[in-house]
Design an enzyme around this catalytic site. Structure first.
Site, PDB file in Angstrom:
ATOM      1  N   ARG A 228       0.202  61.468  10.352  1.00  0.00           N
ATOM      2  CA  ARG A 228      -0.594  61.279   9.141  1.00  0.00           C
ATOM      3  C   ARG A 228      -2.058  61.178   9.526  1.00  0.00           C
ATOM      4  O   ARG A 228      -2.407  60.611  10.575  1.00  0.00           O
ATOM      5  CB  ARG A 228      -0.176  59.994   8.405  1.00  0.00           C
ATOM      6  CG  ARG A 228       1.168  60.082   7.692  1.00  0.00           C
ATOM      7  CD  ARG A 228       1.139  61.072   6.518  1.00  0.00           C
ATOM      8  NE  ARG A 228       2.387  61.110   5.776  1.00  0.00           N
ATOM      9  CZ  ARG A 228       3.323  62.062   5.921  1.00  0.00           C
ATOM     10  NH1 ARG A 228       3.156  63.062   6.743  1.00  0.00           N
ATOM     11  NH2 ARG A 228       4.422  62.020   5.171  1.00  0.00           N
ATOM     12  N   HIS A 276      -1.265  70.803   7.411  1.00  0.00           N
ATOM     13  CA  HIS A 276      -0.118  69.910   7.162  1.00  0.00           C
ATOM     14  C   HIS A 276       1.187  70.701   6.973  1.00  0.00           C
ATOM     15  O   HIS A 276       1.793  70.686   5.891  1.00  0.00           O
ATOM     16  CB  HIS A 276      -0.388  69.013   5.956  1.00  0.00           C
ATOM     17  CG  HIS A 276       0.550  67.830   5.910  1.00  0.00           C
ATOM     18  ND1 HIS A 276       0.203  66.609   5.411  1.00  0.00           N
ATOM     19  CD2 HIS A 276       1.850  67.688   6.314  1.00  0.00           C
ATOM     20  CE1 HIS A 276       1.233  65.767   5.505  1.00  0.00           C
ATOM     21  NE2 HIS A 276       2.248  66.412   6.049  1.00  0.00           N
TER      22      HIS A 276
HETATM   23  N1  LIG Z   1       2.901  66.833   9.831  1.00  0.00           N
HETATM   24  C1  LIG Z   1       4.061  67.047   9.265  1.00  0.00           C
HETATM   25  O1  LIG Z   1       4.324  68.141   8.787  1.00  0.00           O
HETATM   26  C2  LIG Z   1       5.095  65.965   9.241  1.00  0.00           C
HETATM   27  C3  LIG Z   1       6.415  66.305   8.945  1.00  0.00           C
HETATM   28  C4  LIG Z   1       7.386  65.317   8.989  1.00  0.00           C
HETATM   29  C5  LIG Z   1       7.038  64.016   9.316  1.00  0.00           C
HETATM   30  N2  LIG Z   1       5.753  63.727   9.587  1.00  0.00           N
HETATM   31  C6  LIG Z   1       5.387  62.348   9.959  1.00  0.00           C
HETATM   32  O2  LIG Z   1       6.134  61.973  11.102  1.00  0.00           O
HETATM   33  C7  LIG Z   1       6.464  60.594  10.966  1.00  0.00           C
HETATM   34  C8  LIG Z   1       7.614  60.236  11.883  1.00  0.00           C
HETATM   35  O3  LIG Z   1       8.830  60.754  11.387  1.00  0.00           O
HETATM   36  P1  LIG Z   1      10.245  60.317  12.003  1.00  0.00           P
HETATM   37  O4  LIG Z   1      11.287  60.928  11.171  1.00  0.00           O
HETATM   38  O5  LIG Z   1      10.272  60.579  13.464  1.00  0.00           O
HETATM   39  O6  LIG Z   1      10.177  58.731  11.786  1.00  0.00           O
HETATM   40  P2  LIG Z   1      11.058  57.602  12.459  1.00  0.00           P
HETATM   41  O7  LIG Z   1      11.074  56.457  11.520  1.00  0.00           O
HETATM   42  O8  LIG Z   1      12.381  58.151  12.895  1.00  0.00           O
HETATM   43  O9  LIG Z   1      10.263  57.210  13.780  1.00  0.00           O
HETATM   44  C9  LIG Z   1       9.159  56.360  13.780  1.00  0.00           C
HETATM   45  C10 LIG Z   1       8.912  55.826  15.183  1.00  0.00           C
HETATM   46  O10 LIG Z   1       7.684  55.116  15.173  1.00  0.00           O
HETATM   47  C11 LIG Z   1       7.875  53.855  15.796  1.00  0.00           C
HETATM   48  N3  LIG Z   1       6.989  52.851  15.197  1.00  0.00           N
HETATM   49  C12 LIG Z   1       6.842  52.508  13.900  1.00  0.00           C
HETATM   50  N4  LIG Z   1       5.927  51.540  13.750  1.00  0.00           N
HETATM   51  C13 LIG Z   1       5.487  51.248  14.995  1.00  0.00           C
HETATM   52  C14 LIG Z   1       4.543  50.319  15.500  1.00  0.00           C
HETATM   53  N5  LIG Z   1       3.859  49.499  14.693  1.00  0.00           N
HETATM   54  N6  LIG Z   1       4.364  50.276  16.826  1.00  0.00           N
HETATM   55  C15 LIG Z   1       5.058  51.087  17.657  1.00  0.00           C
HETATM   56  N7  LIG Z   1       5.957  52.006  17.239  1.00  0.00           N
HETATM   57  C16 LIG Z   1       6.167  52.074  15.922  1.00  0.00           C
HETATM   58  C17 LIG Z   1       9.336  53.497  15.536  1.00  0.00           C
HETATM   59  O11 LIG Z   1       9.772  52.557  16.502  1.00  0.00           O
HETATM   60  C18 LIG Z   1       9.990  54.867  15.679  1.00  0.00           C
HETATM   61  O12 LIG Z   1      10.235  55.132  17.029  1.00  0.00           O
HETATM   62  C19 LIG Z   1       6.730  60.436   9.471  1.00  0.00           C
HETATM   63  O13 LIG Z   1       6.580  59.098   9.065  1.00  0.00           O
HETATM   64  C20 LIG Z   1       5.699  61.354   8.850  1.00  0.00           C
HETATM   65  O14 LIG Z   1       4.532  60.629   8.533  1.00  0.00           O
HETATM   66  C21 LIG Z   1       4.776  64.660   9.565  1.00  0.00           C
HETATM   67  O1  LIG Z   2       6.617  63.597   5.802  1.00  0.00           O
HETATM   68  C1  LIG Z   2       6.923  64.773   5.604  1.00  0.00           C
HETATM   69  O2  LIG Z   2       8.084  65.152   5.390  1.00  0.00           O
HETATM   70  C2  LIG Z   2       5.851  65.821   5.606  1.00  0.00           C
HETATM   71  O3  LIG Z   2       4.733  65.370   6.285  1.00  0.00           O
HETATM   72  C3  LIG Z   2       5.459  66.175   4.204  1.00  0.00           C
HETATM   73  O4  LIG Z   2       4.683  65.147   3.658  1.00  0.00           O
END
Ligand SMILES: NC(=O)c1ccc[n+]([C@@H]2O[C@H](COP(=O)([O-])OP(=O)(O)OC[C@H]3O[C@@H](n4cnc5c(N)ncnc54)[C@H](O)[C@@H]3O)[C@@H](O)[C@H]2O)c1
Ligand SMILES: O=C(O)[C@H](O)CO
Length: 313
Positions: A228, A276
């Site tokens: 993000r 994004h």
């Molecule tokens: N750019 C894009 O197109 C896109 C697409 C999908 C997801 N995302 C982003 O990726 C993020 C991660 O997705 P995910 O499915 O892997 O999430 P997830 O919940 O499976 O993983 C999050 C990780 O972050 C760690 N974490 C959370 N808070 C923390 C803190 N304060 N200190 C240390 N570690 C911390 C958790 O321990 C976990 O390992 C989403 O929240 C989203 O914002 C972006």
């Molecule tokens: O979190 C997600 O799935 C992507 O970043 C779209 O917002």
């Protein structure tokens, strides 16, 4: 079983048809303002408050993405949007991990093979072989080692890079050094040459990639923000590029999206930008996952993917 659907940009009809195919016994409909007919499940992105509030009978709300920050921030402003006790689920992987792996691996290899330097030399019509980078000097650190970060870390380890990850609790990924908690952030950063961010957006992670953090990376570091925009202090990144501490950055997400045309990030020669899309929702995989989760709920099981409202992700 009744399912309501709202997404501001997805092609609604194909989602209604697809979910109907996945769950033939269900009645699936697009939610319209004023629709207060019964619903057991809601599939949403940027839901209007009135779509969910008061629906005590809901057995689950599904966010149609991985990050739930936009839903949770709306929930803060309208605490009654999600009736008490109704679980919120998010998409776990559903084809996003592979996209993140493609994105991260291709960019790390781009930097590792010095294509950024060769591109700059090409602008000057300079034929100049540079010294190779060594894998042992190219430690990759993944901030946030959950569903997506964990898989990105493992795909880079498979390319022979030293890989470490940082999360709230320790992880046991083969070949990856795990750091956890605020007290180990410094050790995680020390020696990290390529920083890849896949943290969720929570009050604890906003602004985490700032001047202080960037200064703890190895020299000539690279930064990839795939999570993000609010995680990165954009002016601190620009200053670190200016000082030479950071050599390049690849950014998919921004504090303000779409990135304003007058943002200095656009013009910076050592910043690459994508709009994004590092990992987008793949409808087929997402629908299969949601249908599977609904069946688990109906069978009284506890499916994974439930968001902790307390942790904020
Ligand atoms: N750019 C894009 O197109 C896109 C697409 C999908 C997801 N995302 C982003 O990726 C993020 C991660 O997705 P995910 O499915 O892997 O999430 P997830 O919940 O499976 O993983 C999050 C990780 O972050 C760690 N974490 C959370 N808070 C923390 C803190 N304060 N200190 C240390 N570690 C911390 C958790 O321990 C976990 O390992 C989403 O929240 C989203 O914002 C972006
Ligand atoms: O979190 C997600 O799935 C992507 O970043 C779209 O917002």
């Amino acid at each position: 079983m009744d399912i309501i659907f709202h997404h501001p940009t997805f092609e609604t009809q194909s989602w209604l048809d697809g979910m109907q195919k996945q769950l033939p016994e269900a009645r699936v409909r697009q939610w319209h303002p004023g629709d207060d007919q019964p619903a057991d499940y809601a599939l949403v992105w940027h839901p209007p408050v009135e779509m969910l509030s008061g629906r005590q009978a809901l057995k689950g709300v599904f966010a149609l993405g991985a990050g739930v920050d936009s839903i949770l921030s709306k929930l803060q402003a309208h605490p009654d949007m999600l009736p008490n006790g109704v679980p919120l689920f998010r998409l776990e992987d559903t084809g996003m991990a592979l996209q993140m792996q493609e994105y991260a691996v291709s960019q790390v290899l781009h930097w590792f093979r010095r294509f950024d330097d060769y591109q700059a030399l090409k602008q000057q019509a300079k034929w100049l072989p540079l010294e190779d980078y060594r894998r042992e000097d190219f430690t990759i650190g993944v901030l946030g080692a959950g569903v997506l970060g964990g898989k990105v870390a493992q795909s880079l380890a498979a390319w022979g890079f030293p890989v470490r990850c940082w999360s709230r609790s320790h992880k046991n990924y083969p070949g990856i050094t795990s750091f956890a908690g605020h007290e180990q952030l410094g050790d995680f950063l020390n020696g990290t040459r390529v920083l890849i961010n896949l943290l969720p957006n929570t009050p604890q992670t906003v602004g985490i990639i700032n001047h202080q953090l960037l200064n703890q990376l190895a020299n000539d570091a690279y930064v990839m923000n795939l999570a993000r925009g609010v995680h990165l202090v954009e002016n601190d990144l620009l200053a670190a590029l200016e000082s030479g501490k950071v050599k390049g950055a690849m950014l998919d997400v921004f504090a303000k999206e779409p990135l304003p045309v007058d943002s200095p990030l656009w013009k910076h020669p050592r910043i690459a930008i994508t709009p994004h899309l590092a990992a987008v929702t793949r409808p087929q995989e997402a629908m299969e996952y949601i249908a599977k989760t609904i069946r688990q709920i109906e069978n009284g099981e506890s499916p994974s993917g439930q968001v902790s409202l307390h942790n904020g992700y």
